[in-house]
Enzyme design. Structure first.
Site, mmCIF file in Angstrom:
data_model
loop_
_atom_site.group_PDB
_atom_site.id
_atom_site.type_symbol
_atom_site.label_atom_id
_atom_site.label_comp_id
_atom_site.label_asym_id
_atom_site.label_seq_id
_atom_site.Cartn_x
_atom_site.Cartn_y
_atom_site.Cartn_z
ATOM 1 N N HIS A 227 -16.820 10.403 -11.332
ATOM 2 C CA HIS A 227 -17.146 9.340 -11.119
ATOM 3 C C HIS A 227 -18.384 8.973 -12.318
ATOM 4 O O HIS A 227 -18.828 9.818 -13.014
ATOM 5 C CB HIS A 227 -18.090 8.861 -9.805
ATOM 6 C CG HIS A 227 -17.345 8.927 -8.832
ATOM 7 N ND1 HIS A 227 -17.863 8.668 -7.520
ATOM 8 C CD2 HIS A 227 -15.819 9.410 -8.668
ATOM 9 C CE1 HIS A 227 -16.527 9.028 -6.662
ATOM 10 N NE2 HIS A 227 -15.489 9.226 -7.207
ATOM 11 N N CYS B 188 -22.264 10.930 -5.271
ATOM 12 C CA CYS B 188 -22.985 10.654 -6.265
ATOM 13 C C CYS B 188 -24.422 10.426 -5.898
ATOM 14 O O CYS B 188 -25.599 10.691 -6.591
ATOM 15 C CB CYS B 188 -22.444 9.394 -6.944
ATOM 16 S SG CYS B 188 -21.073 9.546 -7.783
ATOM 17 N N GLU C 188 -21.405 7.862 -12.796
ATOM 18 C CA GLU C 188 -22.527 8.567 -12.403
ATOM 19 C C GLU C 188 -22.662 10.042 -12.489
ATOM 20 O O GLU C 188 -23.631 10.493 -13.223
ATOM 21 C CB GLU C 188 -22.935 8.201 -10.800
ATOM 22 C CG GLU C 188 -23.124 6.744 -10.443
ATOM 23 C CD GLU C 188 -21.960 6.433 -9.785
ATOM 24 O OE1 GLU C 188 -20.886 6.566 -10.216
ATOM 25 O OE2 GLU C 188 -21.939 5.868 -8.618
ATOM 26 N N CYS D 68 -21.519 6.284 -4.475
ATOM 27 C CA CYS D 68 -21.056 7.003 -3.105
ATOM 28 C C CYS D 68 -21.992 8.096 -2.597
ATOM 29 O O CYS D 68 -22.912 8.505 -3.397
ATOM 30 C CB CYS D 68 -19.774 7.471 -3.305
ATOM 31 S SG CYS D 68 -19.613 8.811 -4.358
#
Length: 151
Positions: free
Chosen positions: A55, A88, A57, A85
């Site tokens: 992801h 993260c 992040e 999410c």
């Protein structure tokens, strides 16, 4: 000497989100900044890397840690185009990021204001300052257009 303008981290995060969309990835972009200096920027690379943890992040956190030579991102701020999410959000807490700024909320997959609400849990060892809804309509429009194209 003319002063150098401070970079706009959200504009850079949106650039990363657009690049991710162009690669067929969910259009999420992230930037980490400390004291006006960009340490890292990334867009989602889940498909490209065949890695469910890739992801934006997570990638930005890894880059910033490498730049600083530390697993802690003390005094750093994360700017991301979508509510992180749970995975993260937990990484944000472990990295000790000072502030999280995000654009669109994610009622289905978010882990900050929705779902697991990582920072509200008594087991969360570092609570990051959270500021949501910044440039929300822009992020929501980007995500809607991306998913509409795929249906």
């Amino acid at each position: 000497m003319k002063p150098t303008p401070r970079p706009d981290p959200f504009s850079l995060a949106f650039e990363e989100a657009h690049k991710a969309a162009a690669r067929g990835e969910v259009p999420v972009g992230a930037v980490i900044m400390r004291e006006g200096i960009i340490l890292a920027r990334a867009g989602n690379q889940v498909l490209a890397d065949k890695d469910p943890t890739a992801h934006a992040e997570m990638l930005a956190i890894r880059q910033a840690c490498a730049v600083l030579g530390s697993e802690r991102l003390i005094g750093c701020d994360l700017y991301v185009t979508l509510e992180p999410c749970a995975m993260c959000a937990a990484a944000i807490a472990h990295a000790r990021l000072r502030r999280l700024y995000f654009s669109a909320s994610d009622p289905k997959g978010g882990g900050v204001e929705h779902g697991a609400r990582i920072f509200a849990q008594p087991t969360c060892h570092h609570v990051t300052e959270i500021y949501g809804g910044l440039r929300e309509s822009e992020a929501a429009a980007l995500l809607r257009a991306f998913f509409l194209e795929r249906r």
